[in-house]
Design an enzyme around this catalytic site. Structure first.
Site: not given
Length: 522
Positions: A21, A23, A51, A55, A122, A211, A232, A280, A339, A374, A380
Protein backbone atom coordinates in the site's frame (compact mmCIF):
# COMPACT_ATOMS: atom_id res chain seq x y z
CA UNK A 1 20.48 -23.84 7.22
CA UNK A 2 18.92 -25.86 10.06
CA UNK A 3 15.15 -26.32 9.79
CA UNK A 4 12.50 -29.00 9.80
CA UNK A 5 10.95 -27.90 6.52
CA UNK A 6 12.35 -27.83 3.02
CA UNK A 7 13.20 -24.47 1.50
CA UNK A 8 11.89 -23.87 -1.97
CA UNK A 9 13.43 -20.46 -2.57
CA UNK A 10 15.79 -17.89 -1.07
CA UNK A 11 16.55 -14.24 -1.75
CA UNK A 12 18.71 -11.45 -0.38
CA UNK A 13 17.90 -7.77 0.10
CA UNK A 14 18.97 -4.72 2.05
CA UNK A 15 15.35 -4.05 2.97
CA UNK A 16 12.26 -6.25 2.94
CA UNK A 17 9.01 -4.30 2.75
CA UNK A 18 5.94 -6.24 3.86
CA UNK A 19 2.87 -4.67 2.26
CA UNK A 20 2.05 -3.03 -1.06
CA UNK A 21 0.00 0.00 0.00
CA UNK A 22 0.91 3.66 0.32
CA UNK A 23 3.38 3.29 3.22
CA UNK A 24 5.13 0.22 1.86
CA UNK A 25 5.55 1.39 -1.72
CA UNK A 26 6.58 4.90 -0.65
CA UNK A 27 9.27 3.39 1.59
CA UNK A 28 10.39 0.97 -1.11
CA UNK A 29 10.77 3.78 -3.65
CA UNK A 30 12.67 5.98 -1.20
CA UNK A 31 15.05 3.20 -0.21
CA UNK A 32 15.60 2.18 -3.85
CA UNK A 33 16.49 5.76 -4.79
CA UNK A 34 19.15 5.65 -2.06
CA UNK A 35 20.71 2.57 -3.58
CA UNK A 36 19.25 -0.13 -1.33
CA UNK A 37 18.24 -3.49 -2.75
CA UNK A 38 14.55 -3.67 -1.87
CA UNK A 39 12.19 -6.61 -2.07
CA UNK A 40 8.52 -5.86 -1.45
CA UNK A 41 6.29 -8.77 -0.45
CA UNK A 42 2.55 -8.26 -0.90
CA UNK A 43 0.07 -10.85 0.31
CA UNK A 44 -2.52 -9.95 -2.32
CA UNK A 45 -2.48 -8.38 -5.76
CA UNK A 46 -1.59 -4.84 -6.90
CA UNK A 47 -4.87 -3.34 -5.65
CA UNK A 48 -5.63 -5.60 -2.66
CA UNK A 49 -4.74 -2.89 -0.15
CA UNK A 50 -6.57 -0.59 2.23
CA UNK A 51 -5.03 2.32 0.32
CA UNK A 52 -7.03 1.32 -2.75
CA UNK A 53 -10.31 1.83 -0.86
CA UNK A 54 -9.51 5.17 0.78
CA UNK A 55 -12.21 7.56 -0.40
CA UNK A 56 -11.95 10.89 1.36
CA UNK A 57 -8.49 12.22 0.60
CA UNK A 58 -5.27 13.45 2.14
CA UNK A 59 -5.28 16.00 4.95
CA UNK A 60 -2.59 18.53 4.13
CA UNK A 61 -2.27 22.16 5.24
CA UNK A 62 -3.85 24.50 2.71
CA UNK A 63 -1.76 27.42 1.38
CA UNK A 64 -4.34 30.02 2.41
CA UNK A 65 -6.49 30.31 5.54
CA UNK A 66 -4.82 27.34 7.22
CA UNK A 67 -1.68 26.56 9.20
CA UNK A 68 0.35 23.71 10.60
CA UNK A 69 -0.74 24.70 14.10
CA UNK A 70 -4.41 24.58 13.10
CA UNK A 71 -3.99 21.08 11.66
CA UNK A 72 -2.06 20.01 14.76
CA UNK A 73 -4.80 21.43 17.00
CA UNK A 74 -7.54 19.55 15.17
CA UNK A 75 -5.54 16.30 15.28
CA UNK A 76 -4.77 16.60 18.99
CA UNK A 77 -8.37 17.48 19.81
CA UNK A 78 -9.61 14.38 17.99
CA UNK A 79 -6.92 12.26 19.71
CA UNK A 80 -8.51 12.87 23.12
CA UNK A 81 -5.35 13.45 25.12
CA UNK A 82 -3.18 10.60 23.81
CA UNK A 83 -1.48 12.21 20.82
CA UNK A 84 2.25 12.86 20.93
CA UNK A 85 2.13 16.55 19.99
CA UNK A 86 5.71 16.62 18.73
CA UNK A 87 4.99 13.61 16.52
CA UNK A 88 1.79 15.21 15.23
CA UNK A 89 3.61 18.42 14.33
CA UNK A 90 6.47 16.55 12.67
CA UNK A 91 4.16 14.50 10.44
CA UNK A 92 1.83 17.40 9.60
CA UNK A 93 4.82 19.54 8.63
CA UNK A 94 5.89 16.84 6.17
CA UNK A 95 2.56 16.78 4.37
CA UNK A 96 3.10 19.30 1.60
CA UNK A 97 6.47 17.83 0.54
CA UNK A 98 4.99 14.33 0.57
CA UNK A 99 2.09 15.34 -1.66
CA UNK A 100 4.45 17.19 -3.98
CA UNK A 101 6.54 14.03 -4.34
CA UNK A 102 3.42 12.02 -5.10
CA UNK A 103 2.34 14.57 -7.71
CA UNK A 104 5.79 14.40 -9.31
CA UNK A 105 5.27 10.65 -9.52
CA UNK A 106 2.15 11.22 -11.58
CA UNK A 107 -0.74 11.33 -9.10
CA UNK A 108 -3.50 13.64 -10.32
CA UNK A 109 -5.70 15.45 -7.81
CA UNK A 110 -9.01 17.18 -8.47
CA UNK A 111 -8.84 20.86 -9.39
CA UNK A 112 -11.25 23.65 -8.61
CA UNK A 113 -12.56 26.28 -11.02
CA UNK A 114 -9.50 28.41 -10.25
CA UNK A 115 -7.20 25.66 -11.50
CA UNK A 116 -5.83 24.99 -8.03
CA UNK A 117 -6.13 21.72 -6.12
CA UNK A 118 -9.67 21.42 -4.79
CA UNK A 119 -10.15 20.92 -1.06
CA UNK A 120 -13.05 19.73 1.07
CA UNK A 121 -13.74 19.53 4.77
CA UNK A 122 -14.26 16.39 6.83
CA UNK A 123 -15.22 15.52 10.39
CA UNK A 124 -13.01 17.06 13.07
CA UNK A 125 -11.32 19.54 10.72
CA UNK A 126 -11.77 23.26 11.28
CA UNK A 127 -11.25 24.16 7.62
CA UNK A 128 -11.24 22.73 4.09
CA UNK A 129 -7.83 21.06 3.82
CA UNK A 130 -8.63 17.64 2.33
CA UNK A 131 -7.33 17.15 -1.21
CA UNK A 132 -8.94 14.39 -3.25
CA UNK A 133 -8.77 12.58 -6.58
CA UNK A 134 -11.48 11.18 -8.81
CA UNK A 135 -14.07 12.73 -6.53
CA UNK A 136 -14.05 9.96 -3.94
CA UNK A 137 -11.33 7.68 -5.31
CA UNK A 138 -8.23 9.25 -3.76
CA UNK A 139 -6.76 6.00 -2.51
CA UNK A 140 -7.16 4.35 -5.90
CA UNK A 141 -5.25 7.21 -7.54
CA UNK A 142 -2.47 7.07 -4.94
CA UNK A 143 -2.23 3.30 -5.41
CA UNK A 144 -2.15 3.68 -9.21
CA UNK A 145 0.66 6.23 -9.12
CA UNK A 146 2.78 4.09 -6.80
CA UNK A 147 2.06 0.86 -8.69
CA UNK A 148 3.19 2.48 -11.92
CA UNK A 149 6.49 3.60 -10.40
CA UNK A 150 7.97 0.29 -11.53
CA UNK A 151 8.96 -1.07 -8.13
CA UNK A 152 9.61 -4.83 -7.94
CA UNK A 153 6.89 -6.55 -5.89
CA UNK A 154 6.41 -10.25 -5.18
CA UNK A 155 2.65 -10.64 -5.04
CA UNK A 156 0.91 -13.49 -3.27
CA UNK A 157 3.65 -13.71 -0.65
CA UNK A 158 2.80 -13.80 3.06
CA UNK A 159 5.37 -13.42 5.82
CA UNK A 160 5.05 -15.77 8.77
CA UNK A 161 8.08 -14.66 10.78
CA UNK A 162 10.58 -11.82 11.10
CA UNK A 163 13.80 -13.56 12.18
CA UNK A 164 16.06 -11.69 14.60
CA UNK A 165 19.46 -12.26 16.21
CA UNK A 166 21.71 -10.48 18.71
CA UNK A 167 22.09 -7.47 16.38
CA UNK A 168 18.46 -7.25 15.37
CA UNK A 169 16.71 -8.29 12.18
CA UNK A 170 18.24 -11.09 10.10
CA UNK A 171 15.48 -11.68 7.52
CA UNK A 172 12.01 -13.09 7.05
CA UNK A 173 10.31 -16.43 6.58
CA UNK A 174 7.61 -16.35 3.89
CA UNK A 175 5.30 -18.51 1.81
CA UNK A 176 4.31 -17.83 -1.79
CA UNK A 177 3.15 -19.72 -4.86
CA UNK A 178 6.79 -20.87 -5.13
CA UNK A 179 6.46 -22.55 -1.75
CA UNK A 180 8.33 -22.00 1.48
CA UNK A 181 11.18 -19.48 1.41
CA UNK A 182 13.40 -17.07 3.27
CA UNK A 183 14.74 -13.63 2.50
CA UNK A 184 18.03 -12.67 4.13
CA UNK A 185 17.99 -8.96 5.04
CA UNK A 186 19.18 -6.68 7.87
CA UNK A 187 16.07 -4.48 7.70
CA UNK A 188 12.34 -5.18 7.52
CA UNK A 189 9.49 -2.70 7.22
CA UNK A 190 6.02 -3.67 8.42
CA UNK A 191 3.48 -1.91 6.20
CA UNK A 192 0.69 -4.45 6.37
CA UNK A 193 -2.31 -2.23 7.07
CA UNK A 194 -4.89 -2.83 9.76
CA UNK A 195 -6.93 -5.35 11.70
CA UNK A 196 -10.43 -4.74 10.35
CA UNK A 197 -11.01 -8.45 9.76
CA UNK A 198 -11.20 -8.93 13.52
CA UNK A 199 -14.81 -7.84 13.05
CA UNK A 200 -17.69 -9.25 11.03
CA UNK A 201 -18.28 -5.89 9.34
CA UNK A 202 -15.42 -3.69 8.17
CA UNK A 203 -14.45 -1.17 5.52
CA UNK A 204 -11.13 -3.03 5.19
CA UNK A 205 -10.21 -5.48 2.42
CA UNK A 206 -10.03 -9.21 3.23
CA UNK A 207 -6.26 -9.03 3.78
CA UNK A 208 -6.51 -6.67 6.79
CA UNK A 209 -5.79 -9.48 9.24
CA UNK A 210 -3.43 -7.81 11.75
CA UNK A 211 -0.37 -9.50 10.22
CA UNK A 212 1.99 -6.67 11.12
CA UNK A 213 0.79 -6.49 14.72
CA UNK A 214 1.55 -10.19 15.16
CA UNK A 215 4.89 -10.04 13.32
CA UNK A 216 5.96 -7.10 15.46
CA UNK A 217 5.01 -8.81 18.71
CA UNK A 218 6.66 -12.09 17.71
CA UNK A 219 9.85 -10.17 16.85
CA UNK A 220 9.95 -8.54 20.29
CA UNK A 221 8.47 -5.11 19.54
CA UNK A 222 5.88 -3.37 21.69
CA UNK A 223 2.38 -2.45 20.56
CA UNK A 224 0.18 0.23 22.08
CA UNK A 225 -3.26 1.81 21.77
CA UNK A 226 -4.82 -1.30 20.19
CA UNK A 227 -7.97 -0.72 22.23
CA UNK A 228 -8.69 2.30 20.08
CA UNK A 229 -10.41 0.88 17.01
CA UNK A 230 -12.11 3.54 14.99
CA UNK A 231 -15.53 2.62 13.71
CA UNK A 232 -16.49 4.63 10.67
CA UNK A 233 -19.93 6.05 11.44
CA UNK A 234 -21.38 5.88 7.94
CA UNK A 235 -20.94 2.54 6.19
CA UNK A 236 -23.54 1.47 3.64
CA UNK A 237 -26.02 -0.82 5.36
CA UNK A 238 -27.68 -3.73 3.59
CA UNK A 239 -29.70 -6.39 5.43
CA UNK A 240 -27.50 -9.40 6.21
CA UNK A 241 -24.37 -7.78 4.77
CA UNK A 242 -21.05 -9.11 6.12
CA UNK A 243 -17.37 -8.73 5.26
CA UNK A 244 -16.04 -5.58 3.62
CA UNK A 245 -18.75 -2.97 3.30
CA UNK A 246 -18.59 0.25 1.23
CA UNK A 247 -18.08 3.32 3.36
CA UNK A 248 -19.88 6.58 2.71
CA UNK A 249 -17.07 9.09 3.12
CA UNK A 250 -17.57 11.88 5.63
CA UNK A 251 -16.73 14.18 2.74
CA UNK A 252 -20.41 13.62 1.87
CA UNK A 253 -21.32 15.25 5.18
CA UNK A 254 -18.66 17.85 4.50
CA UNK A 255 -20.60 18.79 1.36
CA UNK A 256 -23.86 19.13 3.28
CA UNK A 257 -25.43 15.71 3.86
CA UNK A 258 -27.15 15.21 7.22
CA UNK A 259 -27.74 12.23 9.52
CA UNK A 260 -31.33 11.41 10.48
CA UNK A 261 -32.82 8.42 12.27
CA UNK A 262 -35.56 6.16 10.97
CA UNK A 263 -38.14 8.61 12.31
CA UNK A 264 -36.58 11.54 10.49
CA UNK A 265 -35.02 13.21 13.54
CA UNK A 266 -31.42 14.56 13.55
CA UNK A 267 -28.92 12.14 15.07
CA UNK A 268 -26.17 14.42 16.36
CA UNK A 269 -28.17 17.48 17.41
CA UNK A 270 -26.95 18.61 20.84
CA UNK A 271 -24.23 15.95 20.91
CA UNK A 272 -21.27 18.03 19.71
CA UNK A 273 -20.76 21.64 18.51
CA UNK A 274 -19.75 20.38 15.06
CA UNK A 275 -22.83 18.19 14.75
CA UNK A 276 -22.57 15.71 11.89
CA UNK A 277 -18.95 16.80 11.34
CA UNK A 278 -17.84 15.89 14.84
CA UNK A 279 -14.92 13.43 15.18
CA UNK A 280 -15.73 9.89 14.09
CA UNK A 281 -15.94 8.40 17.59
CA UNK A 282 -18.55 10.99 18.59
CA UNK A 283 -20.69 10.36 15.53
CA UNK A 284 -20.36 6.56 15.80
CA UNK A 285 -21.48 6.61 19.44
CA UNK A 286 -24.39 8.90 18.62
CA UNK A 287 -25.54 6.57 15.85
CA UNK A 288 -25.09 3.45 18.00
CA UNK A 289 -27.07 5.06 20.83
CA UNK A 290 -29.90 6.07 18.51
CA UNK A 291 -30.04 2.59 16.97
CA UNK A 292 -30.28 1.04 20.44
CA UNK A 293 -32.98 3.47 21.51
CA UNK A 294 -35.12 2.83 18.44
CA UNK A 295 -34.29 -0.86 18.05
CA UNK A 296 -33.07 -0.34 14.47
CA UNK A 297 -30.04 -1.64 12.59
CA UNK A 298 -29.22 1.63 10.81
CA UNK A 299 -29.89 5.34 10.49
CA UNK A 300 -29.99 7.40 7.29
CA UNK A 301 -27.73 9.85 5.52
CA UNK A 302 -29.71 12.45 3.62
CA UNK A 303 -27.56 13.65 0.70
CA UNK A 304 -30.39 14.77 -1.55
CA UNK A 305 -29.42 18.42 -1.23
CA UNK A 306 -25.97 17.89 -2.78
CA UNK A 307 -25.94 19.11 -6.37
CA UNK A 308 -24.11 16.88 -8.84
CA UNK A 309 -23.70 14.03 -6.36
CA UNK A 310 -22.81 11.37 -8.97
CA UNK A 311 -20.03 13.54 -10.39
CA UNK A 312 -18.58 14.50 -6.99
CA UNK A 313 -18.90 10.98 -5.51
CA UNK A 314 -18.85 8.45 -8.36
CA UNK A 315 -17.57 5.53 -6.27
CA UNK A 316 -20.20 6.02 -3.57
CA UNK A 317 -22.90 6.46 -6.21
CA UNK A 318 -21.94 3.15 -7.82
CA UNK A 319 -22.03 1.34 -4.46
CA UNK A 320 -25.43 2.80 -3.64
CA UNK A 321 -26.90 2.01 -7.06
CA UNK A 322 -25.66 -1.57 -6.74
CA UNK A 323 -27.73 -1.79 -3.54
CA UNK A 324 -30.79 -0.29 -5.24
CA UNK A 325 -30.36 3.18 -3.72
CA UNK A 326 -30.19 6.44 -5.69
CA UNK A 327 -28.49 9.09 -3.50
CA UNK A 328 -30.13 11.86 -5.53
CA UNK A 329 -33.62 10.79 -4.47
CA UNK A 330 -33.26 8.22 -1.68
CA UNK A 331 -32.03 8.30 1.89
CA UNK A 332 -28.86 6.22 2.29
CA UNK A 333 -29.04 3.62 5.11
CA UNK A 334 -25.81 3.69 7.14
CA UNK A 335 -24.37 2.14 10.31
CA UNK A 336 -20.94 2.08 12.02
CA UNK A 337 -18.38 -0.59 11.02
CA UNK A 338 -14.74 -1.25 11.91
CA UNK A 339 -12.56 1.16 9.95
CA UNK A 340 -9.05 1.98 11.18
CA UNK A 341 -6.89 1.00 14.10
CA UNK A 342 -5.44 3.99 15.93
CA UNK A 343 -2.59 2.14 17.61
CA UNK A 344 -0.12 -0.47 16.47
CA UNK A 345 3.56 -1.32 16.63
CA UNK A 346 5.27 1.44 18.61
CA UNK A 347 7.61 3.56 16.45
CA UNK A 348 9.16 6.97 16.25
CA UNK A 349 8.29 9.33 13.40
CA UNK A 350 10.88 7.63 11.18
CA UNK A 351 9.31 4.21 11.60
CA UNK A 352 11.92 2.79 13.99
CA UNK A 353 10.68 0.22 16.51
CA UNK A 354 12.52 -0.97 19.61
CA UNK A 355 13.97 -3.89 17.62
CA UNK A 356 17.08 -2.91 15.60
CA UNK A 357 16.33 -3.20 11.91
CA UNK A 358 12.55 -3.50 12.34
CA UNK A 359 10.51 -0.57 11.06
CA UNK A 360 6.78 0.03 10.73
CA UNK A 361 4.77 2.62 8.80
CA UNK A 362 1.17 3.31 7.90
CA UNK A 363 -1.83 1.93 9.73
CA UNK A 364 0.16 -0.84 11.41
CA UNK A 365 2.34 1.70 13.26
CA UNK A 366 1.68 3.71 16.39
CA UNK A 367 3.65 6.92 15.84
CA UNK A 368 1.69 9.06 18.29
CA UNK A 369 -0.15 10.88 15.49
CA UNK A 370 -3.62 9.49 16.17
CA UNK A 371 -3.85 9.06 19.93
CA UNK A 372 -7.25 7.73 20.95
CA UNK A 373 -9.00 8.57 17.68
CA UNK A 374 -7.91 9.20 14.10
CA UNK A 375 -8.70 12.53 12.49
CA UNK A 376 -10.22 12.04 9.05
CA UNK A 377 -7.77 11.73 6.13
CA UNK A 378 -4.65 11.80 8.32
CA UNK A 379 -4.15 8.17 7.30
CA UNK A 380 -2.80 8.63 3.78
CA UNK A 381 -0.80 11.60 5.10
CA UNK A 382 0.93 9.39 7.66
CA UNK A 383 1.57 6.62 5.14
CA UNK A 384 3.27 9.04 2.76
CA UNK A 385 5.33 10.95 5.32
CA UNK A 386 6.46 8.09 7.58
CA UNK A 387 6.80 5.69 4.66
CA UNK A 388 9.33 8.02 3.05
CA UNK A 389 11.21 8.50 6.31
CA UNK A 390 11.31 4.79 7.10
CA UNK A 391 12.66 4.00 3.65
CA UNK A 392 15.45 6.49 4.24
CA UNK A 393 16.09 5.29 7.80
CA UNK A 394 16.59 1.70 6.62
CA UNK A 395 19.90 2.78 5.10
CA UNK A 396 21.34 2.87 8.62
CA UNK A 397 21.29 -0.95 8.56
CA UNK A 398 23.59 -1.28 5.57
CA UNK A 399 26.62 -3.33 6.52
CA UNK A 400 24.84 -5.15 9.36
CA UNK A 401 25.20 -8.90 9.30
CA UNK A 402 22.10 -10.64 7.97
CA UNK A 403 21.07 -14.16 7.14
CA UNK A 404 18.48 -16.65 8.34
CA UNK A 405 20.58 -19.56 9.55
CA UNK A 406 17.79 -21.24 11.49
CA UNK A 407 14.04 -20.86 11.54
CA UNK A 408 13.12 -20.24 15.17
CA UNK A 409 10.72 -22.55 16.99
CA UNK A 410 7.65 -20.75 18.25
CA UNK A 411 4.24 -22.07 19.22
CA UNK A 412 1.50 -19.97 17.65
CA UNK A 413 -2.16 -20.06 18.57
CA UNK A 414 -4.99 -20.22 16.08
CA UNK A 415 -8.71 -19.83 16.59
CA UNK A 416 -11.41 -20.23 13.98
CA UNK A 417 -11.83 -16.88 12.26
CA UNK A 418 -15.62 -16.93 12.56
CA UNK A 419 -15.29 -17.40 16.32
CA UNK A 420 -12.84 -14.49 16.60
CA UNK A 421 -15.03 -12.17 14.54
CA UNK A 422 -18.18 -13.11 16.44
CA UNK A 423 -16.53 -12.53 19.82
CA UNK A 424 -14.96 -9.22 18.83
CA UNK A 425 -18.12 -7.91 17.13
CA UNK A 426 -20.27 -8.80 20.13
CA UNK A 427 -17.98 -7.73 22.95
CA UNK A 428 -15.37 -5.24 21.61
CA UNK A 429 -17.29 -3.04 19.22
CA UNK A 430 -18.32 0.63 19.51
CA UNK A 431 -19.35 0.20 23.18
CA UNK A 432 -17.70 -2.31 25.55
CA UNK A 433 -17.82 -3.34 29.21
CA UNK A 434 -15.71 -5.46 31.53
CA UNK A 435 -18.03 -8.45 31.55
CA UNK A 436 -18.14 -8.68 27.77
CA UNK A 437 -14.42 -8.18 27.29
CA UNK A 438 -13.57 -10.78 29.91
CA UNK A 439 -16.04 -13.22 28.37
CA UNK A 440 -14.50 -12.71 24.93
CA UNK A 441 -10.99 -13.29 26.27
CA UNK A 442 -12.04 -16.48 28.09
CA UNK A 443 -13.89 -17.90 25.10
CA UNK A 444 -10.98 -17.03 22.83
CA UNK A 445 -8.61 -18.91 25.13
CA UNK A 446 -10.93 -21.91 25.02
CA UNK A 447 -11.02 -21.86 21.21
CA UNK A 448 -7.30 -21.83 20.38
CA UNK A 449 -5.17 -24.60 18.92
CA UNK A 450 -1.37 -24.49 19.27
CA UNK A 451 1.05 -25.39 16.48
CA UNK A 452 4.80 -25.10 16.01
CA UNK A 453 5.35 -22.32 13.47
CA UNK A 454 8.10 -24.20 11.64
CA UNK A 455 5.25 -26.35 10.40
CA UNK A 456 2.49 -23.75 10.53
CA UNK A 457 4.12 -21.29 8.13
CA UNK A 458 3.88 -23.87 5.39
CA UNK A 459 0.10 -23.90 5.68
CA UNK A 460 -1.92 -21.75 3.29
CA UNK A 461 -1.87 -18.00 3.84
CA UNK A 462 -5.17 -18.27 5.73
CA UNK A 463 -3.35 -20.14 8.51
CA UNK A 464 -0.87 -17.31 8.97
CA UNK A 465 -3.74 -14.81 9.00
CA UNK A 466 -5.70 -16.76 11.60
CA UNK A 467 -2.68 -16.85 13.91
CA UNK A 468 -2.25 -13.09 13.53
CA UNK A 469 -5.94 -12.39 14.16
CA UNK A 470 -5.94 -14.56 17.27
CA UNK A 471 -2.90 -12.83 18.76
CA UNK A 472 -4.17 -9.35 17.89
CA UNK A 473 -7.58 -10.11 19.39
CA UNK A 474 -5.95 -11.19 22.66
CA UNK A 475 -3.78 -8.07 22.81
CA UNK A 476 -6.71 -5.78 22.02
CA UNK A 477 -8.97 -7.37 24.62
CA UNK A 478 -6.20 -7.15 27.24
CA UNK A 479 -5.70 -3.45 26.51
CA UNK A 480 -9.44 -2.72 26.49
CA UNK A 481 -9.87 -4.42 29.87
CA UNK A 482 -7.03 -2.39 31.36
CA UNK A 483 -8.36 0.94 30.11
CA UNK A 484 -11.08 1.46 32.70
CA UNK A 485 -12.35 4.69 31.21
CA UNK A 486 -13.98 6.04 28.07
CA UNK A 487 -11.62 7.98 25.81
CA UNK A 488 -11.66 8.63 22.08
CA UNK A 489 -13.02 5.63 20.22
CA UNK A 490 -12.74 3.35 23.28
CA UNK A 491 -16.09 3.53 25.08
CA UNK A 492 -16.69 1.56 28.28
CA UNK A 493 -20.33 1.64 29.35
CA UNK A 494 -19.20 0.66 32.87
CA UNK A 495 -16.63 3.49 32.95
CA UNK A 496 -18.28 6.34 30.99
CA UNK A 497 -15.81 9.09 31.94
CA UNK A 498 -12.20 9.78 31.04
CA UNK A 499 -9.71 9.24 33.88
CA UNK A 500 -6.79 11.71 34.11
CA UNK A 501 -4.52 8.98 35.48
CA UNK A 502 -5.00 6.98 32.28
CA UNK A 503 -3.95 9.76 29.94
CA UNK A 504 -1.14 7.64 28.55
CA UNK A 505 -0.66 4.62 26.33
CA UNK A 506 -0.68 1.07 27.65
CA UNK A 507 2.14 -0.82 25.88
CA UNK A 508 1.91 -4.59 25.42
CA UNK A 509 4.64 -7.13 24.63
CA UNK A 510 4.79 -10.88 24.61
CA UNK A 511 5.98 -12.41 27.87
CA UNK A 512 8.32 -15.38 28.17
CA UNK A 513 5.45 -17.75 27.37
CA UNK A 514 4.59 -15.88 24.17
CA UNK A 515 1.41 -14.43 25.68
CA UNK A 516 0.48 -10.71 25.43
CA UNK A 517 1.20 -8.89 28.70
CA UNK A 518 1.38 -5.30 29.84
CA UNK A 519 4.82 -3.73 29.46
CA UNK A 520 6.41 -0.75 31.25
CA UNK A 521 5.50 2.62 29.84
CA UNK A 522 8.48 3.85 27.77
Amino acid sequence: MTTRVSIDWEAEADLVVIGGGVAGLTAARTASLRGLRVLTLSKGGPTDTSTQYAQGGIAVVAPHGDSVESHVHDTVEAGAGLCDVDAVRSIVEGGQAAVAALTDLGAVFDLGRDGQISRTREGGHSTRRIIHAGGDATGAEVQRALNEAGLPVLFGAAVGEVVTGPNGVRGVVAVSDRGFGVVHAPAVLLATGGLGQLYALSTNPPGATADGIALGLWAGAAVADLEFVQFHPTVLYTPGGVGRRPLISEAVRGEGATLVDTEGDPVTAGVHPRGDLAPRDVVSRAIAARMRALGTEHVYLDARSISGFPQRFPTITASCLAAGIDPRTDLIPVAPAAHYQCGGVVTDTHGRTGVPGLYAAGEVARTGLHGANRLASNSLLEGLVVGERAGAAAAERLGERAGVSEIPARAAEYADRDVVQRLMTTHASVVRDRAGLAEALKRLDDAVTRRDTRTAVTRPIAGIEDAALTLAARALLLAALARTESRGCHTRSDHPDAVPGLRHSLPIRLNGDGVPAHAPIP
